[in-house]
Scaffold this motif. Sequence first.
Motif, mmCIF file in Angstrom:
data_model
loop_
_atom_site.group_PDB
_atom_site.id
_atom_site.type_symbol
_atom_site.label_atom_id
_atom_site.label_comp_id
_atom_site.label_asym_id
_atom_site.label_seq_id
_atom_site.Cartn_x
_atom_site.Cartn_y
_atom_site.Cartn_z
ATOM 1 N N VAL A 137 0.838 -1.195 0.000
ATOM 2 C CA VAL A 137 0.000 0.000 0.000
ATOM 3 C C VAL A 137 0.883 1.259 0.000
ATOM 4 O O VAL A 137 0.435 2.334 -0.401
ATOM 5 N N LEU A 138 2.141 1.099 0.387
ATOM 6 C CA LEU A 138 3.063 2.237 0.460
ATOM 7 C C LEU A 138 3.913 2.409 -0.796
ATOM 8 O O LEU A 138 4.762 3.303 -0.847
ATOM 9 N N LEU A 139 3.712 1.574 -1.801
ATOM 10 C CA LEU A 139 4.538 1.656 -3.010
ATOM 11 C C LEU A 139 4.438 3.012 -3.701
ATOM 12 O O LEU A 139 5.447 3.595 -4.105
ATOM 13 N N ARG A 140 3.235 3.516 -3.857
ATOM 14 C CA ARG A 140 3.075 4.805 -4.538
ATOM 15 C C ARG A 140 3.726 5.948 -3.752
ATOM 16 O O ARG A 140 4.460 6.750 -4.343
ATOM 17 N N PRO A 141 3.488 6.057 -2.433
ATOM 18 C CA PRO A 141 4.176 7.126 -1.693
ATOM 19 C C PRO A 141 5.705 7.015 -1.748
ATOM 20 O O PRO A 141 6.398 8.023 -1.837
ATOM 21 N N VAL A 142 6.239 5.777 -1.731
ATOM 22 C CA VAL A 142 7.689 5.602 -1.839
ATOM 23 C C VAL A 142 8.161 6.096 -3.206
ATOM 24 O O VAL A 142 9.165 6.819 -3.305
ATOM 25 N N ALA A 143 7.444 5.722 -4.262
ATOM 26 C CA ALA A 143 7.820 6.154 -5.613
ATOM 27 C C ALA A 143 7.761 7.676 -5.731
ATOM 28 O O ALA A 143 8.627 8.287 -6.383
ATOM 29 N N GLU A 144 6.772 8.291 -5.103
ATOM 30 C CA GLU A 144 6.659 9.755 -5.154
ATOM 31 C C GLU A 144 7.835 10.429 -4.466
ATOM 32 O O GLU A 144 8.388 11.408 -4.981
ATOM 33 N N VAL A 145 8.233 9.908 -3.299
ATOM 34 C CA VAL A 145 9.353 10.509 -2.570
ATOM 35 C C VAL A 145 10.660 10.326 -3.331
ATOM 36 O O VAL A 145 11.449 11.268 -3.476
ATOM 37 N N VAL A 146 10.902 9.117 -3.835
ATOM 38 C CA VAL A 146 12.140 8.862 -4.578
ATOM 39 C C VAL A 146 12.152 9.676 -5.876
ATOM 40 O O VAL A 146 13.171 10.302 -6.212
ATOM 41 N N GLY A 147 11.034 9.685 -6.605
ATOM 42 C CA GLY A 147 10.951 10.485 -7.829
ATOM 43 C C GLY A 147 11.138 11.963 -7.539
ATOM 44 O O GLY A 147 11.840 12.671 -8.274
ATOM 45 N N GLY A 148 10.528 12.431 -6.461
ATOM 46 C CA GLY A 148 10.694 13.839 -6.075
ATOM 47 C C GLY A 148 12.122 14.166 -5.703
ATOM 48 O O GLY A 148 12.627 15.248 -6.016
ATOM 49 N N LEU A 149 12.806 13.213 -5.044
ATOM 50 C CA LEU A 149 14.205 13.431 -4.687
ATOM 51 C C LEU A 149 15.082 13.524 -5.937
ATOM 52 O O LEU A 149 15.954 14.398 -6.036
ATOM 53 N N ILE A 150 14.826 12.663 -6.907
ATOM 54 C CA ILE A 150 15.598 12.701 -8.160
ATOM 55 C C ILE A 150 15.368 14.021 -8.891
ATOM 56 O O ILE A 150 16.304 14.681 -9.336
ATOM 57 N N ILE A 151 14.094 14.419 -8.973
ATOM 58 C CA ILE A 151 13.770 15.680 -9.657
ATOM 59 C C ILE A 151 14.382 16.865 -8.907
ATOM 60 O O ILE A 151 14.954 17.773 -9.516
ATOM 61 N N ALA A 152 14.283 16.839 -7.564
ATOM 62 C CA ALA A 152 14.868 17.935 -6.780
ATOM 63 C C ALA A 152 16.379 17.987 -6.973
ATOM 64 O O ALA A 152 16.961 19.074 -7.078
ATOM 65 N N GLY A 153 17.011 16.828 -7.039
ATOM 66 C CA GLY A 153 18.460 16.798 -7.266
ATOM 67 C C GLY A 153 18.832 17.350 -8.626
ATOM 68 O O GLY A 153 19.796 18.126 -8.759
ATOM 69 N N LEU A 154 18.075 16.956 -9.656
ATOM 70 C CA LEU A 154 18.334 17.453 -11.008
ATOM 71 C C LEU A 154 18.113 18.966 -11.093
ATOM 72 O O LEU A 154 18.911 19.692 -11.705
ATOM 73 N N LEU A 155 17.016 19.426 -10.497
ATOM 74 C CA LEU A 155 16.736 20.869 -10.514
ATOM 75 C C LEU A 155 17.788 21.639 -9.719
ATOM 76 O O LEU A 155 18.154 22.764 -10.088
ATOM 77 N N SER A 156 18.266 21.045 -8.624
ATOM 78 C CA SER A 156 19.319 21.703 -7.838
ATOM 79 C C SER A 156 20.597 21.865 -8.650
ATOM 80 O O SER A 156 21.262 22.889 -8.579
ATOM 81 N N THR A 157 20.920 20.821 -9.402
ATOM 82 C CA THR A 157 22.108 20.894 -10.254
ATOM 83 C C THR A 157 21.935 21.971 -11.319
ATOM 84 O O THR A 157 22.829 22.785 -11.552
ATOM 85 N N PHE A 158 20.751 21.992 -11.940
ATOM 86 C CA PHE A 158 20.481 22.961 -13.010
ATOM 87 C C PHE A 158 20.476 24.385 -12.469
ATOM 88 O O PHE A 158 21.154 25.274 -12.994
ATOM 89 N N PHE A 159 19.660 24.628 -11.390
ATOM 90 C CA PHE A 159 19.540 25.982 -10.865
ATOM 91 C C PHE A 159 20.744 26.392 -10.035
ATOM 92 O O PHE A 159 21.013 27.576 -9.862
#
Length: 176
Positions: free
Chosen positions: A34-56
């Motif tokens: 039942v926690l698979l989607r929230p885990v995917a959201e957090v990990v996906g958000g971390l990857i996106i935040a990392g990429l945006l941090s590198t870019f910005f």
Amino acid sequence: MRLVTHGDSAPSSVNRYLLPQEHQVIMVRRHPAVLLRPVAEVVGGLIIAGLLSTFFGNQGGGTTLVVVWWLWLLLLIRFVWKVAEWSVDYFVVTSKRMLLTTGLITRKVAMMPLGKVTDMSFQRSLMGRMLGYGEFILESAGQDQALSTVEYIPYPETLYLEVCSMLFPGKDDGDD
């Protein structure tokens, strides 16, 4: 196989809903899938935040970085909330009824008396078969019930057989 033995006791969050004349037979927490989607959201958000941090970060966007990481923090807080909710959600079968307790702040208890169940089935998706969970579908005699489906049930075959043996007990060989 009994999923709760007679020596086990329900947590107080469940025990308060049991009647004095009934005893628990089965008590399980919903499957961690039942926690698979929230885990995917957090990990996906971390990857996106990392990429945006590198870019910005290369362009000197300090305010944008703060906003990006605050948004990821909100995703993380939501994940922690989902885990806390999962930790207090239980599916309980007693000698008289089935209960599904959910909710951390707003507590919901869905219930169906065993005597009202006319049919019960379970289904498993491909993901459910791989991870070991299923969904129960309960039917009663032409009535809408508070408890009609229970998703993310662990050990679905074992639970299904156990509950069916309670719902539809067989005759003893000596009885006519």
